[in-house]
Motif scaffolding. Structure first.
Motif, PDB file in Angstrom:
ATOM      1  N   ASP A   1       0.860  -1.184   0.000  1.00 36.98           N
ATOM      2  CA  ASP A   1       0.000   0.000   0.000  1.00 36.98           C
ATOM      3  C   ASP A   1       0.898   1.236   0.000  1.00 36.98           C
ATOM      4  O   ASP A   1       1.549   1.535   1.012  1.00 36.98           O
ATOM      5  N   PRO A   2       0.962   1.968  -1.103  1.00 31.92           N
ATOM      6  CA  PRO A   2       1.866   3.124  -1.165  1.00 31.92           C
ATOM      7  C   PRO A   2       1.514   4.231  -0.177  1.00 31.92           C
ATOM      8  O   PRO A   2       2.341   5.101   0.092  1.00 31.92           O
ATOM      9  N   GLN A   3       0.313   4.197   0.389  1.00 32.71           N
ATOM     10  CA  GLN A   3      -0.066   5.192   1.395  1.00 32.71           C
ATOM     11  C   GLN A   3       0.576   4.909   2.750  1.00 32.71           C
ATOM     12  O   GLN A   3       0.747   5.816   3.561  1.00 32.71           O
ATOM     13  N   LEU A   4       0.931   3.630   2.985  1.00 32.10           N
ATOM     14  CA  LEU A   4       1.474   3.236   4.283  1.00 32.10           C
ATOM     15  C   LEU A   4       2.875   2.639   4.208  1.00 32.10           C
ATOM     16  O   LEU A   4       3.557   2.553   5.230  1.00 32.10           O
ATOM     17  N   HIS A   5       3.285   2.195   3.027  1.00 28.86           N
ATOM     18  CA  HIS A   5       4.549   1.480   2.881  1.00 28.86           C
ATOM     19  C   HIS A   5       5.483   2.207   1.927  1.00 28.86           C
ATOM     20  O   HIS A   5       5.035   2.883   1.002  1.00 28.86           O
ATOM     21  N   GLU A   6       6.773   2.016   2.151  1.00 27.23           N
ATOM     22  CA  GLU A   6       7.798   2.523   1.250  1.00 27.23           C
ATOM     23  C   GLU A   6       8.562   1.317   0.712  1.00 27.23           C
ATOM     24  O   GLU A   6       9.126   0.538   1.487  1.00 27.23           O
ATOM     25  N   ALA A   7       8.555   1.144  -0.605  1.00 22.70           N
ATOM     26  CA  ALA A   7       9.247   0.011  -1.220  1.00 22.70           C
ATOM     27  C   ALA A   7      10.737   0.316  -1.273  1.00 22.70           C
ATOM     28  O   ALA A   7      11.162   1.254  -1.941  1.00 22.70           O
ATOM     29  N   MET A   8      11.517  -0.493  -0.583  1.00 24.24           N
ATOM     30  CA  MET A   8      12.966  -0.303  -0.564  1.00 24.24           C
ATOM     31  C   MET A   8      13.623  -1.041  -1.734  1.00 24.24           C
ATOM     32  O   MET A   8      14.688  -0.649  -2.190  1.00 24.24           O
TER      33      MET A   8
ATOM     34  N   ALA B   1      11.944 -10.489  -7.889  1.00 20.19           N
ATOM     35  CA  ALA B   1      11.065 -11.568  -8.356  1.00 20.19           C
ATOM     36  C   ALA B   1      11.270 -12.759  -7.432  1.00 20.19           C
ATOM     37  O   ALA B   1      12.370 -13.280  -7.297  1.00 20.19           O
ATOM     38  N   LEU B   2      10.210 -13.169  -6.759  1.00 17.62           N
ATOM     39  CA  LEU B   2      10.299 -14.286  -5.818  1.00 17.62           C
ATOM     40  C   LEU B   2       9.250 -15.317  -6.212  1.00 17.62           C
ATOM     41  O   LEU B   2       8.055 -15.006  -6.235  1.00 17.62           O
ATOM     42  N   PRO B   3       9.693 -16.530  -6.539  1.00 15.85           N
ATOM     43  CA  PRO B   3       8.723 -17.562  -6.930  1.00 15.85           C
ATOM     44  C   PRO B   3       7.717 -17.821  -5.802  1.00 15.85           C
ATOM     45  O   PRO B   3       8.048 -17.761  -4.618  1.00 15.85           O
ATOM     46  N   GLY B   4       6.492 -18.079  -6.191  1.00 19.50           N
ATOM     47  CA  GLY B   4       5.436 -18.376  -5.219  1.00 19.50           C
ATOM     48  C   GLY B   4       4.751 -17.145  -4.659  1.00 19.50           C
ATOM     49  O   GLY B   4       3.939 -17.252  -3.742  1.00 19.50           O
ATOM     50  N   THR B   5       5.067 -15.967  -5.171  1.00 20.63           N
ATOM     51  CA  THR B   5       4.411 -14.731  -4.714  1.00 20.63           C
ATOM     52  C   THR B   5       3.776 -14.034  -5.909  1.00 20.63           C
ATOM     53  O   THR B   5       4.119 -14.302  -7.053  1.00 20.63           O
ATOM     54  N   LYS B   6       2.858 -13.164  -5.606  1.00 19.46           N
ATOM     55  CA  LYS B   6       2.218 -12.359  -6.644  1.00 19.46           C
ATOM     56  C   LYS B   6       2.865 -10.979  -6.671  1.00 19.46           C
ATOM     57  O   LYS B   6       3.416 -10.518  -5.671  1.00 19.46           O
ATOM     58  N   SER B   7       2.774 -10.341  -7.797  1.00 19.62           N
ATOM     59  CA  SER B   7       3.328  -8.996  -7.934  1.00 19.62           C
ATOM     60  C   SER B   7       2.631  -8.053  -6.956  1.00 19.62           C
ATOM     61  O   SER B   7       1.410  -8.043  -6.832  1.00 19.62           O
TER      62      SER B   7
ATOM     63  N   SER C   1       7.485  -7.912  -4.045  1.00 11.71           N
ATOM     64  CA  SER C   1       7.650  -8.886  -5.117  1.00 11.71           C
ATOM     65  C   SER C   1       7.320  -8.242  -6.462  1.00 11.71           C
ATOM     66  O   SER C   1       6.355  -7.495  -6.581  1.00 11.71           O
ATOM     67  N   SER C   2       8.148  -8.572  -7.468  1.00 11.67           N
ATOM     68  CA  SER C   2       7.873  -8.077  -8.815  1.00 11.67           C
ATOM     69  C   SER C   2       7.636  -9.236  -9.769  1.00 11.67           C
ATOM     70  O   SER C   2       7.827  -9.100 -10.963  1.00 11.67           O
ATOM     71  N   THR C   3       7.208 -10.367  -9.221  1.00  9.68           N
ATOM     72  CA  THR C   3       6.948 -11.542 -10.040  1.00  9.68           C
ATOM     73  C   THR C   3       5.839 -11.227 -11.024  1.00  9.68           C
ATOM     74  O   THR C   3       4.767 -10.774 -10.635  1.00  9.68           O
ATOM     75  N   PRO C   4       6.074 -11.461 -12.323  1.00  9.25           N
ATOM     76  CA  PRO C   4       5.033 -11.186 -13.299  1.00  9.25           C
ATOM     77  C   PRO C   4       3.834 -12.117 -13.099  1.00  9.25           C
ATOM     78  O   PRO C   4       3.988 -13.251 -12.638  1.00  9.25           O
ATOM     79  N   ALA C   5       2.669 -11.649 -13.455  1.00  8.09           N
ATOM     80  CA  ALA C   5       1.436 -12.420 -13.246  1.00  8.09           C
ATOM     81  C   ALA C   5       1.387 -13.638 -14.113  1.00  8.09           C
ATOM     82  O   ALA C   5       1.828 -13.753 -15.195  1.00  8.09           O
TER      83      ALA C   5
END
Length: 190
Positions: free
Chosen positions: A143-150, A154-160, A186-190
């Motif tokens: 959530d860009p309103q509450l989180h800052e992406a550091m 790409a991590l297998p088993g996760t969604k973007s 995670s930046s794993t493509p859909a």
């Protein structure tokens, strides 16, 4: 006495004729127009003063509302600088506890209990003053309103857009963000 009476009557007639001399038609139209012009001028002046008064009254009401809003905001958010300055203390106490191994905890049990109590008390005081932690969990949606992406990875088993690592908690003061939670996404493509 009759002469004085006659003199008085004559002077009254003279005064009446002086006050009300015979007027021509042009003189009467000037006489009638003067009060109308004066009345229109007075009405315009009255309207101008009424407009000024209403604007001044509206300005005073806006100033009162602005002052009330500023007072409320100062009351709610006045401590934000202090709260922001205390966040590194919270982070350092949290890091000290997270870095300790089971062996360290066993060897210095009283020390670590003191650090835990200090951290808990700091969190209680912050909560009392409406400073609440934003603690995302791994797998939560970014959530860009509450989180800052550091970082993104790409991590297998996760969604973007899912959080894959939490580096530090964020904090809110009432409904304002003091500091965003620092996370990896995670930046794993859909």
């Amino acid at each position: 006495m009759t002469e004085t009476k006659k003199d008085d009557e004559m002077s009254q007639e003279q005064a009446a004729s002086a006050m009300n001399p015979e007027m021509t038609e042009a003189d009467l139209s000037e006489f009638d127009a003067a009060p109308v012009d004066e009345l229109a001028t007075l009405r315009a002046e009255r309207d101008e003063y009424r407009d000024r008064f209403m604007r001044t009254l509206a300005d005073a009401e806006n100033s009162r509302k602005r002052g009330e809003r500023d007072r409320r905001e100062a009351e709610q958010y006045g401590g934000s600088k202090l709260a922001r300055d205390l966040l590194p203390v919270y982070d350092n106490l949290r890091r000290a506890l997270d870095a300790a191994t089971d062996q360290n905890r066993a060897d210095a049990k009283a020390f670590f209990e003191g650090v835990e109590l200090t951290l808990r008390e700091l969190l209680n005081v912050m909560t009392k003053h409406h400073v609440t932690p934003v603690a995302p969990e791994i797998g939560d949606q970014f959530d860009p309103q509450l989180h800052e992406a550091m970082f993104e990875a790409a991590l297998p088993g996760t969604k973007s857009g899912q959080i894959i690592q939490v580096m530090s908690e964020g904090f809110l003061l009432h409904d304002r963000l003091l500091r965003p939670a620092q996370v990896g996404v995670s930046s794993t493509p859909a």
